[in-house]
Design an enzyme around this catalytic site. Sequence first.
Site, short mmCIF file in Angstrom:
data_model
loop_
_atom_site.label_atom_id
_atom_site.label_comp_id
_atom_site.label_asym_id
_atom_site.label_seq_id
_atom_site.Cartn_x
_atom_site.Cartn_y
_atom_site.Cartn_z
N HIS A 172 5.01 -7.35 -9.47
CA HIS A 172 6.02 -7.68 -10.49
C HIS A 172 6.12 -9.19 -10.75
O HIS A 172 6.98 -9.62 -11.53
CB HIS A 172 7.40 -7.15 -10.06
CG HIS A 172 7.48 -5.66 -9.94
ND1 HIS A 172 7.09 -4.81 -10.96
CD2 HIS A 172 7.88 -4.85 -8.91
CE1 HIS A 172 7.26 -3.55 -10.56
NE2 HIS A 172 7.72 -3.56 -9.33
N ASP A 208 0.94 1.86 -7.46
CA ASP A 208 2.36 1.78 -7.13
C ASP A 208 3.16 2.64 -8.13
O ASP A 208 2.77 2.81 -9.28
CB ASP A 208 2.82 0.32 -7.21
CG ASP A 208 4.24 0.12 -6.69
OD1 ASP A 208 4.39 -0.23 -5.50
OD2 ASP A 208 5.20 0.31 -7.47
N HIS A 210 5.71 2.00 -9.69
CA HIS A 210 6.29 1.25 -10.80
C HIS A 210 5.21 0.44 -11.53
O HIS A 210 4.21 0.04 -10.91
CB HIS A 210 7.38 0.31 -10.27
CG HIS A 210 8.40 1.03 -9.45
ND1 HIS A 210 8.34 1.06 -8.07
CD2 HIS A 210 9.46 1.78 -9.83
CE1 HIS A 210 9.35 1.79 -7.63
NE2 HIS A 210 10.04 2.25 -8.66
N ASP A 298 4.90 4.08 -2.89
CA ASP A 298 6.27 4.50 -3.18
C ASP A 298 6.34 5.65 -4.19
O ASP A 298 7.44 6.13 -4.49
CB ASP A 298 7.14 3.31 -3.65
CG ASP A 298 6.49 2.46 -4.71
OD1 ASP A 298 5.34 2.74 -5.10
OD2 ASP A 298 7.14 1.49 -5.17
ZN LIG Z 1 7.03 0.12 -6.66
#
Ligand SMILES: [Zn+2]
Length: 360
Positions: A172, A208, A210, A298
């Site tokens: 991120h 991941d 996200h 995750d």
């Molecule tokens: Zn994540």
Amino acid sequence: MPSSTFPAVWTEQHRLHDPGGEVWVGVRIPGTEVVARGDLIRAALASAGFEIVPPTAHPASSLERVHEQAMVDYLRTAYEDWAAAGYPEEPGQDRVCPYIFPLPQAVADRPFRLPAAPSARAGVYTTDTTTLIGPGTYAAAAAAADCALTAAEMLRAGAPAVYAACRPPGHHAGRSFFGGSCYLNNAALAAQALRDGGTDRVAVIDLDAHHGNGTQDIFYDRADVLYGSVHVDPGAGWFPHFCGYADETGRGPGEGANCNRPVTPGCGDGPWLAAVDDLCAAAATHRAGALVVSLGVDGAAGDPESPLGISPDGFRRAAEALAGLDLPTVFVQEGGYDLDRLGGLVVGTLQAFAAVGGSR
Ligand SMILES: [Zn+2]
């Protein structure tokens, strides 16, 4: 070395980063990106027989290959400035935490002025209030970057695959911003190091749960590094909310080299693995000479940070698909917050990759 393992780069310096929770909707909550994660991963690697090596240190100029120098400088000094301003005592905030942000529509068309107050400077480079900075955050983030850079160097020296146990995670973090529990973009640093080492085209595949908005940002205008991500649909209400849609395909020379595959909450293995196959096909079409995998686990069923419901077998099958590309590969740790299952998920995925790679 058994054929079902490969070298893993890990450092105890990750323990220097204790985010002290996060501020979410204005409330300080415990958070999930905790110190225990790094040690649980190490224990799982050790018991599975992975060779664990320390990273070599790199100068700040290595970080500036993908990050704006001013942001790196900010991260290095932010906590010291915060503490010197007395915020830990009054009002009692012991982590750097922003309260005001220079939104583009509020500051456009005028010279940017760095705020005089440390409390206001805290909002200049971060996207959110959940990515707190403590006394050891920069040292740990730089050490995580060293893990990724060392793994890339080991690949260049001939290792077919290396795992970088990065904590804090990185995907991120963009060129001039950080957020989402990430400070420096470890996967982007590995990809850039491979480019700088002479690999013409690199693919980054992000598993991941996200969207890796930071990695997308860093390579969005570039044709030489493909970014492909499977992640929970931001349009269904998930972080990072503002990007990760399928119509974000790159810009200028990078058009076509950004590949987002959002999947629906609760999708389970089938649609997720179909998206992984898509990303592998994109990496092959890109004629990548090396692969960087942003290995967040995750997406796993039971993880507190995502609703995807991927099984351990799903991660193993994803690893087999990645191994089918037959490319030198750096795995970079991203998320994964179910502390009971984290180590097993990571090691199981790496072993599945090594089992295919070992047979070639
Ligand atoms: Zn994540």
